[in-house]
Design a protein around this motif. Structure first.
Motif, PDB file in Angstrom:
ATOM      1  N   ARG A  21       0.876  -1.178   0.000  1.00  0.00           N
ATOM      2  CA  ARG A  21       0.000   0.000   0.000  1.00  0.00           C
ATOM      3  C   ARG A  21       0.913   1.228   0.000  1.00  0.00           C
ATOM      4  N   SER A  22       0.880   1.967  -1.107  1.00  0.00           N
ATOM      5  CA  SER A  22       1.739   3.146  -1.202  1.00  0.00           C
ATOM      6  C   SER A  22       1.228   4.216  -0.248  1.00  0.00           C
ATOM      7  N   ALA A  23       2.140   5.069   0.210  1.00  0.00           N
ATOM      8  CA  ALA A  23       1.760   6.107   1.177  1.00  0.00           C
ATOM      9  C   ALA A  23       0.580   6.923   0.656  1.00  0.00           C
ATOM     10  N   THR A  24      -0.392   7.134   1.513  1.00  0.00           N
ATOM     11  CA  THR A  24      -1.603   7.862   1.133  1.00  0.00           C
ATOM     12  C   THR A  24      -1.989   8.776   2.289  1.00  0.00           C
ATOM     13  N   TRP A  25      -1.823  10.075   2.083  1.00  0.00           N
ATOM     14  CA  TRP A  25      -2.237  11.048   3.104  1.00  0.00           C
ATOM     15  C   TRP A  25      -3.710  10.803   3.428  1.00  0.00           C
ATOM     16  N   GLU A  26      -3.986  10.585   4.704  1.00  0.00           N
ATOM     17  CA  GLU A  26      -5.351  10.196   5.075  1.00  0.00           C
ATOM     18  C   GLU A  26      -6.206  11.371   5.542  1.00  0.00           C
ATOM     19  N   GLY A  57       0.369   7.280   5.312  1.00  0.00           N
ATOM     20  CA  GLY A  57       0.455   8.586   4.676  1.00  0.00           C
ATOM     21  C   GLY A  57       1.659   9.333   5.216  1.00  0.00           C
ATOM     22  N   TYR A  58       2.140  10.312   4.457  1.00  0.00           N
ATOM     23  CA  TYR A  58       3.358  11.022   4.880  1.00  0.00           C
ATOM     24  C   TYR A  58       3.162  11.737   6.218  1.00  0.00           C
ATOM     25  N   ALA A  59       4.143  11.565   7.091  1.00  0.00           N
ATOM     26  CA  ALA A  59       4.100  12.209   8.406  1.00  0.00           C
ATOM     27  C   ALA A  59       5.190  13.279   8.440  1.00  0.00           C
ATOM     28  N   MET A  99       6.303   3.673   8.197  1.00  0.00           N
ATOM     29  CA  MET A  99       5.807   5.057   8.200  1.00  0.00           C
ATOM     30  C   MET A  99       6.622   5.877   7.211  1.00  0.00           C
ATOM     31  N   GLN A 100       5.900   6.631   6.367  1.00  0.00           N
ATOM     32  CA  GLN A 100       6.598   7.540   5.461  1.00  0.00           C
ATOM     33  C   GLN A 100       6.799   8.882   6.147  1.00  0.00           C
ATOM     34  N   ILE A 101       8.011   9.430   6.063  1.00  0.00           N
ATOM     35  CA  ILE A 101       8.265  10.738   6.677  1.00  0.00           C
ATOM     36  C   ILE A 101       8.668  11.750   5.603  1.00  0.00           C
ATOM     37  N   LEU A 164      11.555   7.296   3.468  1.00  0.00           N
ATOM     38  CA  LEU A 164      11.794   8.723   3.244  1.00  0.00           C
ATOM     39  C   LEU A 164      11.017   9.135   1.999  1.00  0.00           C
ATOM     40  N   HIS A 165      10.357  10.293   2.067  1.00  0.00           N
ATOM     41  CA  HIS A 165       9.635  10.762   0.875  1.00  0.00           C
ATOM     42  C   HIS A 165      10.588  11.597   0.025  1.00  0.00           C
ATOM     43  N   GLY A 166      11.056  10.971  -1.038  1.00  0.00           N
ATOM     44  CA  GLY A 166      11.997  11.646  -1.932  1.00  0.00           C
ATOM     45  C   GLY A 166      11.387  11.926  -3.291  1.00  0.00           C
ATOM     46  N   ILE A 217      13.159   4.444   0.362  1.00  0.00           N
ATOM     47  CA  ILE A 217      12.811   5.787  -0.138  1.00  0.00           C
ATOM     48  C   ILE A 217      11.833   5.692  -1.297  1.00  0.00           C
ATOM     49  N   LYS A 218      10.923   6.651  -1.338  1.00  0.00           N
ATOM     50  CA  LYS A 218      10.115   6.821  -2.558  1.00  0.00           C
ATOM     51  C   LYS A 218      10.825   7.897  -3.361  1.00  0.00           C
ATOM     52  N   LEU A 219      11.242   7.537  -4.570  1.00  0.00           N
ATOM     53  CA  LEU A 219      12.126   8.406  -5.342  1.00  0.00           C
ATOM     54  C   LEU A 219      11.482   8.766  -6.675  1.00  0.00           C
ATOM     55  N   PRO A 263       1.812  12.456 -10.164  1.00  0.00           N
ATOM     56  CA  PRO A 263       2.028  11.085  -9.659  1.00  0.00           C
ATOM     57  C   PRO A 263       0.766  10.211  -9.760  1.00  0.00           C
ATOM     58  N   SER A 264      -0.420  10.825  -9.662  1.00  0.00           N
ATOM     59  CA  SER A 264      -1.688  10.056  -9.651  1.00  0.00           C
ATOM     60  C   SER A 264      -2.435  10.292 -10.962  1.00  0.00           C
ATOM     61  N   ARG A 265      -2.037   9.571 -12.005  1.00  0.00           N
ATOM     62  CA  ARG A 265      -2.584   9.803 -13.350  1.00  0.00           C
ATOM     63  C   ARG A 265      -3.884   9.042 -13.575  1.00  0.00           C
ATOM     64  N   GLY A 295       2.199   3.411  -9.274  1.00  0.00           N
ATOM     65  CA  GLY A 295       1.638   4.235 -10.339  1.00  0.00           C
ATOM     66  C   GLY A 295       0.725   3.505 -11.289  1.00  0.00           C
ATOM     67  N   GLY A 296      -0.581   3.480 -10.941  1.00  0.00           N
ATOM     68  CA  GLY A 296      -1.591   3.055 -11.906  1.00  0.00           C
ATOM     69  C   GLY A 296      -1.831   1.572 -12.050  1.00  0.00           C
ATOM     70  N   TRP A 297      -1.432   0.779 -11.087  1.00  0.00           N
ATOM     71  CA  TRP A 297      -1.709  -0.664 -11.180  1.00  0.00           C
ATOM     72  C   TRP A 297      -3.182  -0.913 -10.863  1.00  0.00           C
ATOM     73  N   ARG A 298      -3.850  -1.659 -11.752  1.00  0.00           N
ATOM     74  CA  ARG A 298      -5.282  -1.934 -11.558  1.00  0.00           C
ATOM     75  C   ARG A 298      -5.647  -3.397 -11.823  1.00  0.00           C
ATOM     76  N   SER A 299      -4.810  -4.149 -12.554  1.00  0.00           N
ATOM     77  CA  SER A 299      -5.165  -5.535 -12.924  1.00  0.00           C
ATOM     78  C   SER A 299      -4.107  -6.501 -12.419  1.00  0.00           C
ATOM     79  N   MET A 315       0.302   0.370  -4.565  1.00  0.00           N
ATOM     80  CA  MET A 315      -0.929   1.032  -5.020  1.00  0.00           C
ATOM     81  C   MET A 315      -1.466   1.922  -3.916  1.00  0.00           C
ATOM     82  N   SER A 316      -2.107   2.998  -4.329  1.00  0.00           N
ATOM     83  CA  SER A 316      -2.735   3.921  -3.385  1.00  0.00           C
ATOM     84  C   SER A 316      -4.246   3.954  -3.588  1.00  0.00           C
ATOM     85  N   ARG A 317      -4.677   4.536  -4.734  1.00  0.00           N
ATOM     86  CA  ARG A 317      -6.115   4.740  -4.941  1.00  0.00           C
ATOM     87  C   ARG A 317      -6.928   3.442  -4.914  1.00  0.00           C
ATOM     88  N   PRO A 318      -6.437   2.339  -5.529  1.00  0.00           N
ATOM     89  CA  PRO A 318      -7.245   1.099  -5.468  1.00  0.00           C
ATOM     90  C   PRO A 318      -7.520   0.642  -4.032  1.00  0.00           C
TER      91      PRO A 318
HETATM   92  C1  LIG Z   1      -5.491  10.788  -1.576  1.00  0.00           C
HETATM   93  C2  LIG Z   1      -4.050  10.545  -1.924  1.00  0.00           C
HETATM   94  C3  LIG Z   1      -3.048  10.835  -0.994  1.00  0.00           C
HETATM   95  C4  LIG Z   1      -1.706  10.587  -1.297  1.00  0.00           C
HETATM   96  N1  LIG Z   1      -0.758  10.803  -0.331  1.00  0.00           N
HETATM   97  C5  LIG Z   1       0.534  10.453  -0.569  1.00  0.00           C
HETATM   98  C6  LIG Z   1       1.503  10.505   0.471  1.00  0.00           C
HETATM   99  O1  LIG Z   1       1.216  10.830   1.629  1.00  0.00           O
HETATM  100  N2  LIG Z   1       2.783  10.164   0.151  1.00  0.00           N
HETATM  101  C7  LIG Z   1       3.140   9.737  -1.104  1.00  0.00           C
HETATM  102  O2  LIG Z   1       4.294   9.407  -1.324  1.00  0.00           O
HETATM  103  N3  LIG Z   1       2.235   9.650  -2.089  1.00  0.00           N
HETATM  104  C8  LIG Z   1       0.945   9.975  -1.854  1.00  0.00           C
HETATM  105  N4  LIG Z   1       0.005   9.810  -2.838  1.00  0.00           N
HETATM  106  C9  LIG Z   1       0.426   9.235  -4.156  1.00  0.00           C
HETATM  107  C10 LIG Z   1       0.238   7.728  -4.156  1.00  0.00           C
HETATM  108  O3  LIG Z   1       0.989   7.083  -3.144  1.00  0.00           O
HETATM  109  C11 LIG Z   1       0.649   7.091  -5.509  1.00  0.00           C
HETATM  110  O4  LIG Z   1       2.029   7.347  -5.716  1.00  0.00           O
HETATM  111  C12 LIG Z   1      -0.151   7.594  -6.706  1.00  0.00           C
HETATM  112  O5  LIG Z   1      -1.510   7.841  -6.368  1.00  0.00           O
HETATM  113  C13 LIG Z   1      -0.128   6.596  -7.860  1.00  0.00           C
HETATM  114  O6  LIG Z   1      -0.540   5.313  -7.455  1.00  0.00           O
HETATM  115  P1  LIG Z   1      -2.051   4.752  -7.662  1.00  0.00           P
HETATM  116  O7  LIG Z   1      -2.333   4.785  -9.147  1.00  0.00           O
HETATM  117  O8  LIG Z   1      -1.986   3.358  -7.132  1.00  0.00           O
HETATM  118  O9  LIG Z   1      -2.971   5.643  -6.918  1.00  0.00           O
HETATM  119  C14 LIG Z   1      -1.351  10.056  -2.566  1.00  0.00           C
HETATM  120  C15 LIG Z   1      -2.360   9.756  -3.487  1.00  0.00           C
HETATM  121  C16 LIG Z   1      -3.689   9.976  -3.184  1.00  0.00           C
HETATM  122  C17 LIG Z   1      -4.736   9.601  -4.185  1.00  0.00           C
END
Ligand SMILES: Cc1cc2nc3c(=O)[nH]c(=O)nc-3n(C[C@H](O)[C@H](O)[C@H](O)COP(=O)(O)O)c2cc1C
Length: 367
Positions: A21-26, A57-59, A99-101, A164-166, A217-219, A263-265, A295-299, A315-318
């Motif tokens: 589960r990629s970092a997702t700001w909650e 999510g990033y802290a 934890m992502q910082i 680390l969030h890079g 690191i996320k780079l 990043p979120s296409r 980045g964009g994995w769905r299947s 993945m984040s959004r899925p």
């Molecule tokens: C609501 C939301 C919050 C996000 N927060 C972060 C975050 O805290 N740190 C980060 O590295 N990326 C964040 N992202 C980007 C995602 O981790 C991911 O790199 C990007 O959405 C592409 O992946 P996906 O297609 O699986 O969503 C966020 C994306 C979304 C949609």
């Protein structure tokens, strides 16, 4: 084709499958950075859903490094207790959690942090349009130390790893990028100087957490903005980080200034999935540590194919829409239901982590 449900390792951390589960700001912490019950429950739900590794999510590492409201904090020792509730809940649910910082640098708003944003160089931030003040050498030193102290808190709070969030235009990425780093001292000018900040953050972090704790690191593989970081420049940075003991690299790209190339296409067809895979595969060839591609994995079938080239996918959004996606794929489902509408950003701002499509469905059902 590689099997998604086989274990792999970051350093000595054994991860049961290739889904991260990629970092997702909650947007579910209070104004002091303390995680809410809702946040803890959401992360425990993800663990129950079978994902191999959760990245929070990033802290923020320091008050001026905040990126968004309602963000979790890792900037003071008093947060170790509250953060421990996250790792406890995830572990109880059978999961692993990193934890992502982050330090947002100039990619934030003065209104959110109560001061002028700081970054490598004085300029208008390309994504947020805010006036950024150039960091002094003392501020650079303090920020490196703040990363290390935050990482030590993450470890003390029982997390399995720290990321680390890079990427995505935040401070480490700002230093790497020629667009946002126009310094003429040891932290700017040449590619090697622009990478210095990232290397020093890693060294200080390693010193703070010890030799065995997993640090990754996320780079950004490229910024997708004119004058920004290119793959040609990120490859040696990835190599430099791996040689200095980075335990894994999650490859991403784009910044909020990149428009459609953010990043979120939008992903509509199978061929559009995994939009950073070519870059991640190039980085994988250049380094000896594991590489995760986001980045964009769905299947499921696209992910299986990708695992020939990288170690894991994130993945984040899925996972916002289907926290149990890993279990669903293991049971034979093929596709995530996420349609990349990106309403999750708005929902996050309004009420915290949630899927716009699911909310619409619920509203309809309630009449
Ligand atoms: C609501 C939301 C919050 C996000 N927060 C972060 C975050 O805290 N740190 C980060 O590295 N990326 C964040 N992202 C980007 C995602 O981790 C991911 O790199 C990007 O959405 C592409 O992946 P996906 O297609 O699986 O969503 C966020 C994306 C979304 C949609």
């Amino acid at each position: 084709m590689a099997d998604i449900f086989t274990p792999w390792k970051i350093k000595d951390l054994s991860i049961p499958n290739r889904l991260v589960r990629s970092a997702t700001w909650e947007g579910l912490a209070d104004d002091d950075g303390v995680p809410s019950h809702e946040l803890i429950n959401a992360l425990a739900d993800l663990a129950e859903g079978g994902v191999g590794l959760i990245i929070t999510g990033y802290a923020y590492i320091s008050p001026e490094g905040r990126g968004l409201p309602k963000q979790t904090g890792a900037h003071i020792d008093a947060l170790v207790g509250p953060l421990t509730r996250i790792s406890d809940a995830v572990h109880k649910s059978g999961g692993l959690v990193a934890m992502q910082i982050v330090h947002a640098g100039g990619q934030t708003k003065a209104d959110w942090i109560g001061q002028q944003p700081i970054g490598p160089s004085a300029m208008l931030n390309p994504a947020f349009g805010e006036e950024v003040a150039e960091m002094s050498l003392m501020q650079i030193e303090d920020t490196i130390e703040a990363f290390a102290l935050a990482a030590a808190r993450v470890r003390a709070a029982g997390f399995d790893a720290v990321e680390l969030h890079g990427a995505h235009g935040y401070l480490i990425n700002q230093f790497l990028s020629p667009l946002t780093n126009q310094r003429t001292d040891d932290y700017g000018g040449s590619p090697a100087n622009r990478a210095r900040f990232a290397y020093e953050v890693l060294a200080a972090t390693r010193q703070a957490v010890g030799p065995t704790y997993p640090v990754f690191i996320k780079l950004n593989s490229y910024d997708a903005v004119e004058g920004g970081l290119t793959l040609e420049e990120s490859l040696p940075v990835a190599q430099g980080l791996a040689q200095r003991g980075m335990n894994a690299i999650e490859v991403s790209g784009g910044t909020p200034a990149a428009g459609k190339l953010s990043p979120s296409r939008v992903v509509k067809q199978a061929e559009e999935e995994g939009y950073f895979l070519a870059n991640a595969a190039a980085i994988k060839k250049a380094v000896s540590c594991p590489v995760i591609c986001v980045g964009g994995w769905r299947s499921k079938s696209q992910v299986e194919k990708a695992l020939d080239q990288v170690d894991a996918v994130a993945m984040s959004r899925p996972f916002i829409r289907q926290p149990d996606l890993a279990k669903r794929w293991q049971a034979g489902e093929e596709k995530a239901t996420c349609i990349s509408c990106n309403q999750c950003f708005k929902v996050g701002m309004q009420q915290g982590l949630g899927c716009g499509q699911e909310l619409k469905k619920q509203e309809k059902a309630q009449g």
